[in-house]
Design a protein around this motif. Structure first.
Motif, mmCIF file in Angstrom:
data_model
loop_
_atom_site.group_PDB
_atom_site.id
_atom_site.type_symbol
_atom_site.label_atom_id
_atom_site.label_comp_id
_atom_site.label_asym_id
_atom_site.label_seq_id
_atom_site.Cartn_x
_atom_site.Cartn_y
_atom_site.Cartn_z
ATOM 1 N N ALA A 194 4.259 -10.398 -4.022
ATOM 2 C CA ALA A 194 3.144 -11.309 -3.316
ATOM 3 C C ALA A 194 1.891 -10.440 -2.931
ATOM 4 O O ALA A 194 0.935 -11.083 -3.359
ATOM 5 C CB ALA A 194 3.931 -11.744 -2.007
ATOM 6 N N ALA A 195 2.246 -9.151 -2.655
ATOM 7 C CA ALA A 195 0.864 -8.657 -2.309
ATOM 8 C C ALA A 195 0.252 -8.091 -3.316
ATOM 9 O O ALA A 195 -1.101 -8.440 -3.382
ATOM 10 C CB ALA A 195 1.556 -7.127 -1.527
ATOM 11 N N ILE A 196 0.766 -7.934 -4.584
ATOM 12 C CA ILE A 196 0.080 -7.500 -5.655
ATOM 13 C C ILE A 196 -0.834 -8.736 -6.405
ATOM 14 O O ILE A 196 -2.142 -8.748 -6.761
ATOM 15 C CB ILE A 196 0.823 -6.816 -6.818
ATOM 16 C CG1 ILE A 196 1.168 -5.569 -6.201
ATOM 17 C CG2 ILE A 196 -0.006 -6.758 -8.256
ATOM 18 C CD1 ILE A 196 2.285 -4.872 -7.466
ATOM 19 N N LEU A 197 -0.140 -9.999 -6.360
ATOM 20 C CA LEU A 197 -0.932 -11.166 -6.820
ATOM 21 C C LEU A 197 -2.029 -11.541 -5.750
ATOM 22 O O LEU A 197 -3.047 -11.895 -6.215
ATOM 23 C CB LEU A 197 0.349 -12.308 -6.761
ATOM 24 C CG LEU A 197 1.253 -12.497 -7.977
ATOM 25 C CD1 LEU A 197 2.152 -13.445 -7.826
ATOM 26 C CD2 LEU A 197 0.383 -12.392 -9.255
ATOM 27 N N MET A 198 -1.857 -11.258 -4.400
ATOM 28 C CA MET A 198 -2.802 -11.685 -3.691
ATOM 29 C C MET A 198 -4.015 -10.705 -3.763
ATOM 30 O O MET A 198 -5.186 -10.796 -3.767
ATOM 31 C CB MET A 198 -2.351 -11.771 -1.988
ATOM 32 C CG MET A 198 -1.485 -12.985 -1.936
ATOM 33 S SD MET A 198 -0.640 -13.135 -0.495
ATOM 34 C CE MET A 198 -2.023 -13.250 0.700
ATOM 35 N N ASP A 199 -3.528 -9.399 -3.637
ATOM 36 C CA ASP A 199 -4.721 -8.334 -3.533
ATOM 37 C C ASP A 199 -5.269 -8.064 -4.855
ATOM 38 O O ASP A 199 -6.535 -7.902 -5.008
ATOM 39 C CB ASP A 199 -3.831 -7.206 -3.302
ATOM 40 C CG ASP A 199 -5.026 -5.898 -2.619
ATOM 41 O OD1 ASP A 199 -5.891 -6.174 -1.772
ATOM 42 O OD2 ASP A 199 -4.815 -4.744 -3.289
ATOM 43 N N LYS A 200 -4.777 -7.947 -5.965
ATOM 44 C CA LYS A 200 -5.137 -7.555 -7.278
ATOM 45 C C LYS A 200 -6.115 -8.878 -7.928
ATOM 46 O O LYS A 200 -6.688 -8.686 -8.800
ATOM 47 C CB LYS A 200 -4.416 -6.869 -8.191
ATOM 48 C CG LYS A 200 -3.740 -5.762 -7.491
ATOM 49 C CD LYS A 200 -4.513 -4.565 -7.269
ATOM 50 C CE LYS A 200 -3.523 -3.344 -6.825
ATOM 51 N NZ LYS A 200 -4.358 -2.566 -5.687
ATOM 52 N N LEU A 201 -5.176 -10.005 -7.977
ATOM 53 C CA LEU A 201 -5.391 -11.022 -8.702
ATOM 54 C C LEU A 201 -5.825 -12.201 -8.000
ATOM 55 O O LEU A 201 -6.295 -13.397 -8.621
ATOM 56 C CB LEU A 201 -4.282 -11.543 -9.404
ATOM 57 C CG LEU A 201 -3.675 -10.602 -10.550
ATOM 58 C CD1 LEU A 201 -2.174 -11.035 -10.875
ATOM 59 C CD2 LEU A 201 -4.438 -10.100 -11.680
ATOM 60 N N GLY A 202 -6.064 -12.182 -6.781
ATOM 61 C CA GLY A 202 -6.630 -13.246 -5.824
ATOM 62 C C GLY A 202 -5.730 -14.555 -5.897
ATOM 63 O O GLY A 202 -6.361 -15.606 -5.776
ATOM 64 N N VAL A 203 -4.514 -14.365 -6.091
ATOM 65 C CA VAL A 203 -3.733 -15.742 -6.310
ATOM 66 C C VAL A 203 -3.603 -16.246 -4.635
ATOM 67 O O VAL A 203 -3.255 -15.358 -3.691
ATOM 68 C CB VAL A 203 -2.261 -15.339 -6.739
ATOM 69 C CG1 VAL A 203 -1.421 -16.632 -6.844
ATOM 70 C CG2 VAL A 203 -2.473 -15.031 -8.284
ATOM 71 N N PRO A 204 -3.624 -17.515 -4.495
ATOM 72 C CA PRO A 204 -3.450 -17.909 -3.065
ATOM 73 C C PRO A 204 -2.081 -17.794 -2.516
ATOM 74 O O PRO A 204 -1.178 -17.673 -3.401
ATOM 75 C CB PRO A 204 -3.739 -19.637 -3.209
ATOM 76 C CG PRO A 204 -3.570 -19.945 -4.604
ATOM 77 C CD PRO A 204 -3.956 -18.544 -5.305
ATOM 78 N N TYR A 205 -1.666 -17.410 -1.237
ATOM 79 C CA TYR A 205 -0.682 -17.039 -0.735
ATOM 80 C C TYR A 205 0.552 -17.977 -1.097
ATOM 81 O O TYR A 205 1.595 -17.417 -1.146
ATOM 82 C CB TYR A 205 -0.719 -16.860 0.726
ATOM 83 C CG TYR A 205 -1.055 -18.241 1.439
ATOM 84 C CD1 TYR A 205 0.153 -18.755 2.151
ATOM 85 C CD2 TYR A 205 -2.161 -18.646 1.721
ATOM 86 C CE1 TYR A 205 -0.044 -19.872 2.860
ATOM 87 C CE2 TYR A 205 -2.206 -20.014 2.184
ATOM 88 C CZ TYR A 205 -1.118 -20.533 2.980
ATOM 89 O OH TYR A 205 -1.190 -21.635 3.380
#
Lengths: 237, 333, 289
Positions: free
Chosen positions: B74-85
């Motif tokens: 979750a953290a990597i997707l949000m932080d690095k790839l800008g995926v919504p939470y």
């Protein structure tokens, strides 16, 4: 006075009773047998005597001691040797170590080595295999070992749970012959539980017939052997 | 079995609990909302662990590892790839399902204490792996990753904490409903059969290996979903948040709550969230000693878990209620 | 080559400590089939007792002996007071009880003795005994572990009490029927385990320094060693301990670095267990239907 006097014994596993108002006795130096089919409650009777079954009623009087409510190991220490069903062999110990475990409660070194000689006399085969792991013994040898282990306690009463179970007829005869000797020589009283009724009735002087946890017939072994119903259901002739 | 059959009283009871859970954030302070949010997160993870350990009989002392994987995904997707939470939650679940499923294969060869050791090793290694230099550009190394708290959508006029709580509650309900369906269905019955008698289960035609690995996968999926939600709630992931103690707490949670019980995981989650705090308030000097005493007290007083105790008391209450009614009926006639 | 030898020897010394702890675990496992997760913390607590005695001016070996005896009674008491109440509970309940014991001992020690790291003396001289690769402490640790193993062997092989404990471990019902007080045998097993653990603690403390968390990693290796050697086999536990110690050290020095050595060592052990599920020297058993 009887050595073991059981009156109105009721008990079982969990909440279910499997024994109902069972009464019997074993005379000093006598042999009593309890007969019955599979599931009649024979093993449960022996377990109740040794504090391994919930007893909800009745009394178990052994010589001057009441056994009700005592822990198994304390009952055994009063001089009751129990040869359990399945023989209870310590498979990873040697034959000799098994016998030493049997004598665990005793301190008299001389008496113990005397008893070693005696059981090896009864069962020379055990002497031959005394350094062998008990797990490698045959079924018959393990039965001999189980009886010997109980004898090492120098019991006043020997409880035997189906010593003939799963053994060849010749071996069984051998074992029964030696039980007679033990009874004659050492005056050990025996309570024998058996499915093999003809052998048991030959050995015993008094007998009880158990059906679904109740005593349905009792008397001198000779009389039971001649009783019509016993003959037909248990002796098969 | 607990929670498998639904009668009217039970349904009303569940409805009341859900309603209370919905209203809770509006009556307590925002720190409490945060704490209860974590209770929901733990409940989801415990539900998965209970399926594996309670229902299927595979001990896991390393579920913290799957929890950590979920959080990091979750953290990597949000932080690095800008995926919504909200999209990270199913992603974390999927990644953990695969990871759990794969771990389920070696687990097939290990039983009892051996499986406990293997899973514990997994739990212990996880922080080391997360700190590993080679992965630092993704995991942020020892520093971990800070993530932002999401805003309430659709112009809802509630605080971020409240929104997050409701979001977690929604997912928790979904996961409970899913678990309840799995457990009362074919797969659930197979799980229990394998736990109670693997050889008989095999003889009955159950593919023991498939069910066990599948259970491992599902269980890890729950841990992953919980991990993602946990990361979003705490707004931070770091290797030292996922030490072996987390895995042990989770196991404690299912035992204290009640093994093989759906409702038990809620009690377990409340225990692992609040009892350490209570212990800390009782004794600042030796809080863990107090915690340990709590554990012993629960084990001795509720040997079948809190769920078992509740069921026992419930049964007694019901019996006496019936007796009172019967007495009334005879009096009237 | 010299560096390599050094790594092997210090691995053996660590391994001897894991082996001792593994032995302690085997003591309890044999009779009850429980793995005592609190074994490490019990050892740690014992080591603090030794530290307090040494600090009070009691000579080292005197404190050593007193600690071993005191630990025996602590172990005995824990079994009698807490563990026997849950003896028939499901495994997971026991795991929780052991974890409770672990955190209680850890927390109480920290409370009494504080969490500051303390130096614990080694009874062995400072200058190396056997050339530059082996420190005296390392050699001493291996020696002490071997002596413990030998004493245990003699106890179980030749004494009546040892025989009674072996009988109890194998068949509790039959043991009862031979008049053995099984409950006390289990308590005795706990006492022995606590004593052996105490020795492990006093041997490792000079290396890792004394602090309440000193045993956590060591316990894990101890469990791994016991499982790898065969959890029901004292000899196997010792061999397992030595293998784990050397493996861990060589891995750390040559293959993956200290960062991941715990992880890799554990993975290797699990790898072994997957192919040999009862450990290297464990008895294989047959499941009856």
């Amino acid at each position: 006075m009887a050595l073991l006097e059981v009156t109105g014994l009721t008990g079982g596993y969990g909440v279910t009773d499997v024994l109902h108002d069972v009464s019997f006795s074993v005379e000093q130096g006598g042999i009593t047998t309890i007969l019955g089919a599979n599931g009649a409650g024979k093993t449960s009777v022996l377990r109740a005597l040794c504090g391994m079954l919930r007893v909800s009623g009745g009394t178990i009087q052994f010589a001057s001691d009441k056994l009700n409510g005592r822990a198994t190991e304390s009952i055994v220490r009063l001089g009751i040797g129990h040869v359990p069903d399945g023989r209870g062999t310590f498979l990873n110990l040697t034959t000799e170590e098994n016998l030493r475990v049997g004598a665990m409660t005793r301190k008299d070194k001389a008496g113990i080595s005397e008893d070693f000689k005696r059981v090896y006399g009864y069962f020379p085969r055990l002497q031959e295999r005394r350094h062998q792991q008990a797990g490698t013994l045959s079924g018959g040898e393990q039965q001999m070992l189980a009886i010997s282990r109980a004898l090492m306690l120098r019991p006043r009463l020997l409880l035997l749970d189906e010593p003939s179970f799963g053994l060849a007829p010749l071996v069984v005869q051998d074992i029964f012959r030696i039980m007679r000797t033990i009874n004659d020589e050492q005056k050990v009283a025996i309570l024998l539980v058996e499915q093999n009724a003809s052998l048991a009735l030959e050995l015993a002087d008094s007998a009880y017939l158990l059906e679904t946890g109740r005593v349905v017939m009792s008397g001198p072994a000779r009389e039971l052997r001649e009783a019509e119903s016993v003959r037909r259901s248990y002796l098969g002739y | 079995m607990d929670g498998m059959h639904v009668n009217k009283t039970r349904l009303i009871f569940i409805g009341m609990v859900v309603l209370a859970a919905l209203l809770l954030p509006f009556v307590v302070g925002s720190y409490r909302v945060f704490q209860f949010n974590l209770v929901l997160v733990y409940a989801i993870v415990l539900l998965g662990l209970n399926m594996l350990t309670g229902y299927n009989g595979q001990i896991s002392l390393g579920h913290g590892a799957f929890y950590a994987i979920g959080a990091y995904v979750a953290a990597i997707l949000m932080d690095k790839l800008g995926v919504p939470y909200w999209a990270t939650v199913p992603a974390a679940g999927a990644v953990c399902f695969v990871a759990g499923f794969l771990f389920g294969f070696p687990a097939l060869r290990l039983h009892g204490h051996y499986l406990a050791l293997a899973t514990f090793a997994l739990g212990i290694s996880m922080p080391q792996i997360l700190k590993y230099k080679g992965l630092e550009q993704w995991t942020g190394g020892v520093q971990g990753i800070v993530i932002l708290k999401p805003q309430a959508p659709f112009g809802l006029n509630i605080s971020q904490d409240h929104w997050l709580y409701l979001f977690t509650l929604f997912i928790a309900l979904l996961m409970f409903w899913l678990a309840w369906n799995i457990l009362r269905g074919r797969v659930g019955r197979a799980m229990v059969a394998i736990r109670d008698h693997p050889i008989a289960a095999e003889a009955m035609g159950i593919n023991v290996g498939a069910v066990k690995t599948l259970t491992f996968g599902i269980s890890a999926l729950y841990a992953g979903v919980g991990g993602a939600l946990g990361a979003i709630v705490v707004q931070f992931v770091a290797p030292d948040s996922f030490v072996a103690l987390v895995s042990i707490s989770l196991l404690i949670g299912i035992v204290i709550g009640g093994l093989a019980s759906i409702s038990g995981v809620i009690y377990g989650a409340i225990f692992i969230q609040f009892v350490p705090n209570i212990a800390d308030e009782i004794s600042k000097a030796a809080p863990w000693a107090v915690y340990g005493l709590f554990l012993l007290a629960f084990v001795f007083l509720a040997p079948k878990g809190v769920a078992g105790l509740v069921q026992l008391l419930w049964g007694k209450a019901e019996a006496s209620w019936k007796r009172v009614r019967a007495q009334k009926a005879t009096l009237q006639s | 080559m010299e560096a390599f030898l050094h790594q092997v020897f210090s691995g053996l010394a660590n391994g001897a400590i894991y082996a001792s702890l593994a032995l302690a675990l085997v003591m309890i496992y044999q009779s009850t089939h429980h793995i005592n997760f609190a074994q490490g913390e019990m050892a740690m607590f014992s080591t603090y007792l030794a530290w307090a005695m040494i600090n009070a001016g009691i000579p080292y070996w005197m404190a050593f002996a007193l600690t071993v005896i005191a630990s025996f009674f602590i172990g005995l008491t824990i079994e009698r007071v807490i563990v026997r109440r849950v003896a028939d509970a499901p495994v997971l309940t026991l795991v929780v009880v052991f974890i409770a014991l672990l955190v209680i001992l850890n927390s109480i020690t920290g409370w009494i003795f504080t969490y500051t790291i303390k130096v614990f003396p080694s009874p062995f001289p400072e200058q190396p005994l056997f050339g530059p690769y082996v420190s005296s402490h390392e050699a001493g640790v291996v020696g002490v572990s071997l002596i413990v193993l030998l004493l245990l062997f003699l106890f179980f092989r030749f004494t009546s009490l040892g025989l009674a404990m072996r009988a109890t471990a194998e068949n509790a019902v039959s043991s009862r029927l031979s008049g053995i007080r099984v409950g006390w045998m289990l308590a005795l097993g706990w006492g022995l385990a606590a004593s052996i653990g105490a020795i492990a603690g006093m041997m490792v403390a000079p290396i890792v320094y004394l602090d309440p968390n000193m045993m956590s990693g060591i316990l894990l290796y101890g469990i791994a060693a016991a499982l790898m050697g065969g959890i029901d086999n004292p000899f196997g536990a010792v061999v397992g301990g030595l293998i784990v110690g050397v493996l861990e050290n060589l891995m750390g020095a040559y293959v993956v670095g200290t960062e991941l050595k715990l992880t890799v060592a554990l993975m290797l052990i699990i790898g072994v267990l997957i192919f040999k599920p009862t450990g290297l020297f464990g008895r294989s058993f047959v499941t009856r239907v």
